[in-house]
Motif scaffolding. Structure first.
Motif, PDB file in Angstrom:
ATOM      1  N   PHE A 251       0.699  -1.152  -0.131  1.00  0.00           N
ATOM      2  CA  PHE A 251       0.317  -0.380   0.204  1.00  0.00           C
ATOM      3  C   PHE A 251       0.646   0.993  -0.408  1.00  0.00           C
ATOM      4  CE2 PHE A 251       0.208  -1.644   4.361  1.00  0.00           C
ATOM      5  CZ  PHE A 251       1.336  -0.593   5.184  1.00  0.00           C
ATOM      6  N   ALA A 252       2.266   0.997   0.105  1.00  0.00           N
ATOM      7  CA  ALA A 252       3.265   2.208  -0.053  1.00  0.00           C
ATOM      8  C   ALA A 252       2.650   3.237  -1.640  1.00  0.00           C
ATOM      9  CB  ALA A 252       4.613   2.300  -0.784  1.00  0.00           C
ATOM     10  N   LEU A 253       2.627   4.074  -1.628  1.00  0.00           N
ATOM     11  CA  LEU A 253       1.837   4.753  -3.383  1.00  0.00           C
ATOM     12  C   LEU A 253       3.743   4.654  -3.824  1.00  0.00           C
ATOM     13  CD1 LEU A 253      -0.144   8.320  -1.312  1.00  0.00           C
ATOM     14  CD2 LEU A 253      -0.949   5.415  -2.255  1.00  0.00           C
ATOM     15  N   LYS A 254       4.190   4.961  -3.644  1.00  0.00           N
ATOM     16  CA  LYS A 254       5.458   4.856  -4.161  1.00  0.00           C
ATOM     17  C   LYS A 254       6.182   3.759  -5.297  1.00  0.00           C
ATOM     18  CE  LYS A 254       7.087   9.738  -3.387  1.00  0.00           C
ATOM     19  NZ  LYS A 254       8.256  10.572  -3.320  1.00  0.00           N
ATOM     20  N   GLY A 255       5.176   2.599  -4.321  1.00  0.00           N
ATOM     21  CA  GLY A 255       5.622   1.269  -4.012  1.00  0.00           C
ATOM     22  C   GLY A 255       6.779   0.060  -3.560  1.00  0.00           C
ATOM     23  N   LEU A 256       7.075  -0.711  -2.994  1.00  0.00           N
ATOM     24  CA  LEU A 256       8.402  -0.935  -2.024  1.00  0.00           C
ATOM     25  C   LEU A 256       9.296  -1.841  -2.854  1.00  0.00           C
ATOM     26  CD1 LEU A 256       8.357  -1.310   0.704  1.00  0.00           C
ATOM     27  CD2 LEU A 256       6.710  -2.823   1.169  1.00  0.00           C
ATOM     28  N   ALA A 257      10.256  -1.645  -2.076  1.00  0.00           N
ATOM     29  CA  ALA A 257      11.436  -2.659  -2.428  1.00  0.00           C
ATOM     30  C   ALA A 257      11.053  -4.066  -1.660  1.00  0.00           C
ATOM     31  CB  ALA A 257      12.964  -1.614  -1.748  1.00  0.00           C
ATOM     32  N   LEU A 258      11.886  -4.933  -2.242  1.00  0.00           N
ATOM     33  CA  LEU A 258      12.000  -6.319  -1.982  1.00  0.00           C
ATOM     34  C   LEU A 258      13.365  -5.989  -2.284  1.00  0.00           C
ATOM     35  CD1 LEU A 258      10.540  -9.297  -2.043  1.00  0.00           C
ATOM     36  CD2 LEU A 258      11.950  -9.487  -3.966  1.00  0.00           C
ATOM     37  N   ASN A 259      14.022  -6.807  -0.536  1.00  0.00           N
ATOM     38  CA  ASN A 259      15.295  -6.357   0.393  1.00  0.00           C
ATOM     39  C   ASN A 259      15.948  -7.673   0.218  1.00  0.00           C
ATOM     40  OD1 ASN A 259      14.660  -3.849  -0.003  1.00  0.00           O
ATOM     41  ND2 ASN A 259      16.047  -3.322   1.898  1.00  0.00           N
ATOM     42  N   GLU A 260      17.188  -8.408  -0.181  1.00  0.00           N
ATOM     43  CA  GLU A 260      18.279  -9.087  -0.310  1.00  0.00           C
ATOM     44  C   GLU A 260      17.440  -9.794   1.475  1.00  0.00           C
ATOM     45  OE1 GLU A 260      21.793  -9.707  -1.692  1.00  0.00           O
ATOM     46  OE2 GLU A 260      21.211 -10.123  -3.090  1.00  0.00           O
ATOM     47  N   SER A 261      17.947  -9.036   2.732  1.00  0.00           N
ATOM     48  CA  SER A 261      17.350  -8.931   4.236  1.00  0.00           C
ATOM     49  C   SER A 261      16.685  -7.650   5.107  1.00  0.00           C
ATOM     50  CB  SER A 261      19.303  -8.931   4.691  1.00  0.00           C
ATOM     51  OG  SER A 261      19.873  -7.936   3.621  1.00  0.00           O
ATOM     52  N   PRO A 262      16.446  -8.495   5.985  1.00  0.00           N
ATOM     53  CA  PRO A 262      15.628  -7.588   6.473  1.00  0.00           C
ATOM     54  C   PRO A 262      16.483  -6.559   6.981  1.00  0.00           C
ATOM     55  CG  PRO A 262      15.658  -9.925   7.953  1.00  0.00           C
ATOM     56  CD  PRO A 262      16.659  -9.902   6.177  1.00  0.00           C
ATOM     57  N   ASN A 263      16.772  -5.667   5.576  1.00  0.00           N
ATOM     58  CA  ASN A 263      17.777  -4.691   6.638  1.00  0.00           C
ATOM     59  C   ASN A 263      17.466  -2.964   5.449  1.00  0.00           C
ATOM     60  OD1 ASN A 263      19.605  -2.467   6.132  1.00  0.00           O
ATOM     61  ND2 ASN A 263      21.029  -4.063   8.047  1.00  0.00           N
ATOM     62  N   LEU A 264      17.179  -1.986   6.077  1.00  0.00           N
ATOM     63  CA  LEU A 264      16.796  -1.002   5.009  1.00  0.00           C
ATOM     64  C   LEU A 264      17.778  -0.572   4.356  1.00  0.00           C
ATOM     65  CD1 LEU A 264      15.129   1.082   7.037  1.00  0.00           C
ATOM     66  CD2 LEU A 264      13.560   0.055   5.751  1.00  0.00           C
ATOM     67  N   GLU A 265      18.809  -0.940   4.319  1.00  0.00           N
ATOM     68  CA  GLU A 265      20.281  -0.766   3.791  1.00  0.00           C
ATOM     69  C   GLU A 265      20.457  -1.568   3.198  1.00  0.00           C
ATOM     70  OE1 GLU A 265      21.351   2.085   3.581  1.00  0.00           O
ATOM     71  OE2 GLU A 265      19.798   3.173   5.304  1.00  0.00           O
ATOM     72  N   SER A 266      20.102  -2.859   3.101  1.00  0.00           N
ATOM     73  CA  SER A 266      20.078  -3.910   1.501  1.00  0.00           C
ATOM     74  C   SER A 266      19.976  -3.948   1.020  1.00  0.00           C
ATOM     75  CB  SER A 266      20.307  -5.278   2.238  1.00  0.00           C
ATOM     76  OG  SER A 266      18.463  -5.192   2.413  1.00  0.00           O
ATOM     77  N   LYS A 267      20.332  -4.704  -0.402  1.00  0.00           N
ATOM     78  CA  LYS A 267      20.526  -4.788  -2.050  1.00  0.00           C
ATOM     79  C   LYS A 267      19.280  -4.539  -1.986  1.00  0.00           C
ATOM     80  CE  LYS A 267      21.790  -6.617  -5.916  1.00  0.00           C
ATOM     81  NZ  LYS A 267      22.816  -7.364  -6.423  1.00  0.00           N
ATOM     82  N   GLU A 268      18.891  -3.394  -2.915  1.00  0.00           N
ATOM     83  CA  GLU A 268      17.139  -3.915  -3.638  1.00  0.00           C
ATOM     84  C   GLU A 268      17.501  -5.248  -4.538  1.00  0.00           C
ATOM     85  OE1 GLU A 268      13.972  -1.665  -6.017  1.00  0.00           O
ATOM     86  OE2 GLU A 268      15.517  -0.569  -4.325  1.00  0.00           O
ATOM     87  N   ILE A 269      16.510  -6.281  -4.999  1.00  0.00           N
ATOM     88  CA  ILE A 269      16.311  -6.891  -5.753  1.00  0.00           C
ATOM     89  C   ILE A 269      15.152  -6.307  -6.641  1.00  0.00           C
ATOM     90  CG2 ILE A 269      15.288  -9.257  -6.288  1.00  0.00           C
ATOM     91  CD1 ILE A 269      15.720 -10.356  -3.543  1.00  0.00           C
ATOM     92  N   THR A 270      14.121  -5.912  -6.127  1.00  0.00           N
ATOM     93  CA  THR A 270      13.508  -5.957  -7.239  1.00  0.00           C
ATOM     94  C   THR A 270      12.452  -4.169  -6.571  1.00  0.00           C
ATOM     95  OG1 THR A 270      11.681  -6.189  -9.351  1.00  0.00           O
ATOM     96  CG2 THR A 270      11.119  -7.249  -6.716  1.00  0.00           C
ATOM     97  N   ALA A 271      11.250  -3.874  -6.791  1.00  0.00           N
ATOM     98  CA  ALA A 271      10.349  -3.396  -6.171  1.00  0.00           C
ATOM     99  C   ALA A 271       9.335  -3.952  -6.681  1.00  0.00           C
ATOM    100  CB  ALA A 271      10.730  -2.069  -6.805  1.00  0.00           C
ATOM    101  N   LEU A 272       8.465  -3.258  -5.998  1.00  0.00           N
ATOM    102  CA  LEU A 272       7.123  -3.971  -6.094  1.00  0.00           C
ATOM    103  C   LEU A 272       5.901  -2.397  -6.564  1.00  0.00           C
ATOM    104  CD1 LEU A 272       6.613  -6.770  -3.688  1.00  0.00           C
ATOM    105  CD2 LEU A 272       6.772  -6.424  -6.225  1.00  0.00           C
ATOM    106  N   PRO A 273       5.298  -2.574  -7.662  1.00  0.00           N
ATOM    107  CA  PRO A 273       4.032  -1.208  -7.339  1.00  0.00           C
ATOM    108  C   PRO A 273       2.963  -1.361  -6.180  1.00  0.00           C
ATOM    109  CG  PRO A 273       3.992  -2.736  -8.692  1.00  0.00           C
ATOM    110  CD  PRO A 273       4.730  -3.912  -8.118  1.00  0.00           C
ATOM    111  N   TYR A 274       2.806   0.255  -6.576  1.00  0.00           N
ATOM    112  CA  TYR A 274       1.080   0.089  -5.065  1.00  0.00           C
ATOM    113  C   TYR A 274      -0.010  -0.923  -5.863  1.00  0.00           C
ATOM    114  CZ  TYR A 274      -2.879   2.525  -3.601  1.00  0.00           C
ATOM    115  OH  TYR A 274      -4.001   2.675  -3.201  1.00  0.00           O
TER     116      TYR A 274
END
Length: 253
Positions: free
Chosen positions: A102-125
């Motif tokens: 439900f994030a209006l700008k979409g949401l990053a799918l990360n490699e680990s549960p860490n805001l600074e970890s590598k983004e695998i892809t982005a999921l749309p709103y």
């Protein structure tokens, strides 16, 4: 001699049966306690997520202090002392739900549960086709949740979504299926070496059987071939004169 050669050829051309293993018996184990993790490898450092409490994993082997297990379509490990094997097959072994972003700008799918970890892809709103597996604790925005969701997208990319910007569509319910607990040790005779031969091992076995036989056939055929070659070399052609043949005097020697 010909009979022996034919037999050996039939042996080489026939399919070679290599040892196979019988289908491994499996068991379902219930997640009785909270904070039971599903691991990628048989070690403490590879935890992927907490398995939803009251549901099951399917056990099919063991390694060290871990059971090899399946949860939904994932294969991994659970600790032996943390799950309860039971004599039965549950109707609903796994919790099934998708995740809504439900994030209006979409949401990053990360490699680990860490805001600074590598983004695998982005999921749309408003995407709702990502499969939920379980929760994992990670780092967080100050004064916000530390909960992350381990999941898989429709394109089979697996990673973590931060729960502050998405939610699990179906509410987690309790699975009340219970069976008689199994008290015996499972897979005690499990042997990694008996789990099947690799392609390389099979190739060496086939070569090990075929090459000696081929060499033996060569040794059996070689004298015959040598004799034919010798006769051909000693045979002298007749000279033709008109309508008759003239023998060379050397043919009589």
């Amino acid at each position: 001699m010909k009979t022996l050669i034919v037999f050996l050829l039939m042996f080489l051309l026939s399919p070679i049966s290599l040892p196979t293993t019988a289908a491994q018996e499996t068991y379902f184990a219930k997640i009785i306690n909270a904070n039971v993790y599903f691991y990628a490898h048989a070690d403490d450092e590879s935890a992927l997520f907490k398995i939803p409490q009251s549901y099951f994993v399917e056990l099919y082997d063991r390694e060290k202090t871990f059971y090899k297990a399946r949860y939904l379509d994932l294969e991994g490990y659970v600790k032996i002392g943390q799950v309860s094997p039971m004599e039965g097959r549950p109707v609903t072994p796994y919790f099934r739900s998708n995740i809504n972003v439900f994030a209006l700008k979409g949401l990053a799918l990360n490699e680990s549960p860490n805001l600074e970890s590598k983004e695998i892809t982005a999921l749309p709103y408003d995407s709702k086709d990502t499969i939920f597996y379980g929760e994992m604790e990670g780092n967080n925005i100050p004064n916000k949740s530390t909960k992350w969701y381990y999941c898989k997208t429709s394109s089979n990319q697996q990673g973590y979504l931060y729960s502050v910007f998405c939610d699990v569509i179906e509410p987690l319910t309790v699975n009340n299926e219970n069976f008689t607990p199994i008290t015996k040790d499972l897979f005690v005779n499990s042997n990694p070496a008996s789990s099947g031969l690799s392609t390389t091992a099979k190739t060496f076995i086939i070569l090990g059987v075929s090459l000696p036989c081929a060499f033996l056939i060569y040794l059996l055929i070689k004298p015959s071939l040598s004799g034919q070659t010798h006769k051909i070399k000693n045979k002298r052609p007749r000279r033709r004169h008109g309508d008759y043949f003239e023998f060379d005097e050397k043919d009589l020697s």
